[in-house]
Every structure is written in structure tokens, then in C-alpha cells.
Design an enzyme around this catalytic site. Structure first.
Site, short mmCIF file in Angstrom:
data_model
loop_
_atom_site.label_atom_id
_atom_site.label_comp_id
_atom_site.label_asym_id
_atom_site.label_seq_id
_atom_site.Cartn_x
_atom_site.Cartn_y
_atom_site.Cartn_z
N SER A 119 0.82 -1.21 0.00
CA SER A 119 0.00 0.00 0.00
C SER A 119 0.85 1.26 0.00
CB SER A 119 -0.93 0.00 1.21
OG SER A 119 -0.19 -0.21 2.37
N HIS A 140 -2.72 -2.96 -6.32
CA HIS A 140 -3.13 -2.56 -4.98
C HIS A 140 -4.64 -2.77 -4.82
CE1 HIS A 140 -3.62 0.75 -1.74
NE2 HIS A 140 -3.38 -0.42 -1.18
N GLU A 152 -5.72 -0.64 -8.02
CA GLU A 152 -4.78 0.30 -8.63
C GLU A 152 -3.67 -0.51 -9.29
OE1 GLU A 152 -4.72 4.34 -6.04
OE2 GLU A 152 -4.03 2.58 -4.95
N ASN A 190 -4.47 6.09 -1.40
CA ASN A 190 -3.90 6.42 -0.09
C ASN A 190 -3.33 7.84 -0.05
OD1 ASN A 190 -4.68 4.16 1.28
ND2 ASN A 190 -2.80 3.03 0.89
#
Ligand code: 3HC
Length: 288
Positions: A119, A140, A152, A190
Site C-alpha cells: 500500500s 493494490h 490500482e 492512499n
């Protein structure tokens, strides 16, 4: 090159979800854990989720059985030898990942795609652990993997377009929507989500509003399915803290700096759902 056989390394929270959605979409999937007890725990969580789907009428019993038949659990890395795509979801530790990538180099085909579910670590740095950096990309996933629709797909400056395309096609085949991103710490989600969650903790820490009012504000005011403090518990406050540290180290911007309260909660073992206590008490159902 089309992905046919999939390997997943790590059968924890994310790895078990990734192995499940792969097997559920019909891909023969080998999932590897380091020990039999951890493997058994991961496979049991997959069966529990599938059974939940059957009980809710979301999944046919026959599809559950097909999914289980497509899954092979192992503790031997060598069992990943014939895979076209390997997704690693081991702990966020560069040493552990370095050793794993070295092990994979020895056994996977030259044209296999090696993907990391990290991540926040740099995919480019992970690619330096492999003899085939052009085959290394990021995939991800989001928690809970079977329900969250996004992956992702992360390319580095060295990723081969064919590897990115093959992995993207596989993500679509397992029912996910793909967002393409370059390799920057936190990628897209994120990068946006972590400062928001950290800000929510700062708002709570400063006494601006109570826990429930902060969570209700974002749920009812913005239509988010979970409030930010609840989500922090759900993802894991330890995980959130370590992502924040990596992002702060990368960008040196105050918005990525973990608030003191987060650090203290992590030190006190209040990691959220996984330890039973975070901003919420998870021993009750629903958490209180
Ligand atoms: N099998 C099949 N379907 C199931 C199921 C199962 N075992 N369990 C639930 N479902 C279905 C439900 O039937 C429902 O379907 P419907 O929409 O068609 O009715 C749907 O999944 C939602 O389930 P629930 O109604 O039980 O639960 P909620 O509505 O409370 O949703 C949630 C749960 C999807 C987790 C939602 O709360 C949510 O989206 N939360 C936010 C999660 C989030 O933000 N995740 C990202 C975290 S960040 C991250 O992972 C990145 C990392 O790097 C940190």
C-alpha cells in the site's frame, strides 16, 4: 500474454481476499503461507466469507464449491512455479519482500508477472529485488477485497507495457475496475485517503467533536459508508500509522505526519478491529 494460473503469496487479510476473488473468477490459484496454521486460518476465512455469500443468497453453493476447488493452499514457494501472475501480499517489510522476490526469481518463468499489493512501499524499489524488474508492477487491492471494486495498477519507469496490460486484463476478468497509476508512495487512493484519516484523528485529538459526531459527519454529510475513525479501526491503526510514516518520509509534508494520538494508540496496542480495541470496542457487535 494472457494470465491463466495465479499465485498469491500471503494468506492474511489481503492475500486471502485476493486468492478468493481469483479462484471465484475461475482461475486456478495457488496461495502460499509460511506455516500450516497461518494457511489454515486464511483458508478458513475464505470459506467463511463464501459461506456468508451463500447464506445471503449472493453465491450459489455450486459456485462456492468451484471456488474452493480452484484454490490450492501450500507452504512451499516452489508450488508457484507454473504461475503466470504472482501477487505478493506478505508483510510490509522490505527485508521480507527482498527475500521473497529472490526466491521467486529462482522459480517463476521469465515472462511471469510479479505484482505487489503493497500500500505504500515503492514498486520501483521492490523491482530492484528482482532479476526481471520490467515484469514487476503493483496491484493494490482494497479491504475487504471481495467487496471493494477497485484495483490500482501501478507501473514503474521500467515496467513492460505487456506486463501491465496482462495484469490489468486479469483484474477486469476478476470483476474489478482498474485505475492506472504511476509509482508514487500511496498511489492515488492512499495519497488522498490517508491525510483525510489523519485529519479526522487530529480533529478528535483537538476536541473539536466527539468520535461519533466525526464519523456521523462524514457518513451522513458526505455519504461515505464508514466514518474516518471507524475506517481507521477497520483498516488497522498500526497499518495506518506505518503508511503515514512512509508517506511523511517520502513527501515531508505535515499533512502526512501521524498525529501523536495515533502513535500512542498503536504503542498501547489499540490497533482497532484486529486487537479488539481502537477508537471503538470491537468485542461487541456492532462495535461500540
Ligand atoms: N459474500 C457475498 N456478498 C457479500 C458478502 C459475502 N460474504 N457479505 C456482504 N456481501 C454483500 C452484501 O450482500 C451487500 O450487497 P448489496 O450491496 O448488493 O446489498 C454488500 O456486499 C455490502 O455488504 P453489507 O451490507 O453487509 O455491508 P455494508 O453495506 O456495511 O458494506 C463495506 C460493507 C463494503 C465494507 C462498506 O462499509 C464499505 O465500503 N466501507 C469502506 C471500506 C473502505 O473504505 N475500504 C478501503 C480501505 S483502504 C484500503 O484498503 C487500502 C489499504 O492500503 C489501507
Amino acid at each position: 500474454m494472457a494470465i491463466q494460473k495465479v499465485g498469491v503469496v500471503g494468506c492474511g487479510l489481503m492475500g486471502s481476499g485476493i486468492a478468493q476473488v481469483s479462484a471465484q473468477a475461475g482461475f486456478p490459484t495457488v496461495v502460499r503461507e509460511v506455516s500450516q496454521p497461518l494457511l489454515d486460518k486464511g483458508l478458513a476465512s475464505i470459506r467463511k466469507f463464501l459461506q456468508g455469500g451463500v447464506d445471503k443468497g449472493k453465491l450459489a453453493q455450486a459456485d462456492m464449491e468451484k471456488t474452493v476447488a480452484n484454490l490450492k493452499g501450500t507452504t512451499a514457494l516452489d508450488d508457484l512455479a507454473g504461475c503466470d501472475l504472482i501477487v505478493e501480499a506478505v508483510s510490509e517489510d522490505l527485508g521480507v519482500k527482498r527475500e521473497l522476490f529472490g526466491g521467486l526469481d529462482r522459480l517463476v518463468r521469465d515472462d511471469a508477472v510479479i505484482a505487489s499489493n503493497t500500500s505504500s512501499l515503492s514498486i520501483t524499489e521492490l523491482s530492484t529485488f528482482s532479476k526481471r524488474p520490467e515484469r514487476v508492477i503493483g496491484l493494490h487491492f482494497f479491504n475487504p477485497v471481495p467487496l471493494m471494486k477497485l484495483v490500482e495498477v501501478v507501473r514503474t519507469l521500467r515496467s513492460a507495457p505487456a506486463a501491465v496490460e496482462a495484469a490489468s486484463a486479469w483484474c477486469r476478468a476478476i470483476g474489478k475496475t482498474v485505475v492506472a497509476t504511476g509509482d508514487s508512495t500511496g498511489f492515488v487512493v492512499n495519497r488522498l485517503l490517508v491525510p483525510y484519516m489523519l485529519d479526522a484523528i487530529r480533529v478528535f485529538e483537538q476536541g473539536l467533536a466527539s468520535r461519533d459526531d466525526i464519523d456521523n459527519a462524514m457518513k451522513l454529510g458526505c455519504g461515505y459508508p464508514m466514518g474516518p475513525l471507524f475506517l481507521g479501526d477497520y483498516v488497522g491503526l498500526d497499518t495506518t500509522y506505518s503508511i503515514a510514516l512512509i508517506m511523511f518520509d517520502e513527501f515531508r509534508e505535515p499533512r502526512f505526519a501521524p498525529p501523536p494520538l495515533l502513535k500512542r494508540m498503536v504503542l498501547a496496542g489499540r490497533h482497532g478491529r484486529k486487537t479488539g480495541r481502537g477508537f471503538y470496542d470491537w468485542s461487541t457487535n456492532p462495535p461500540s
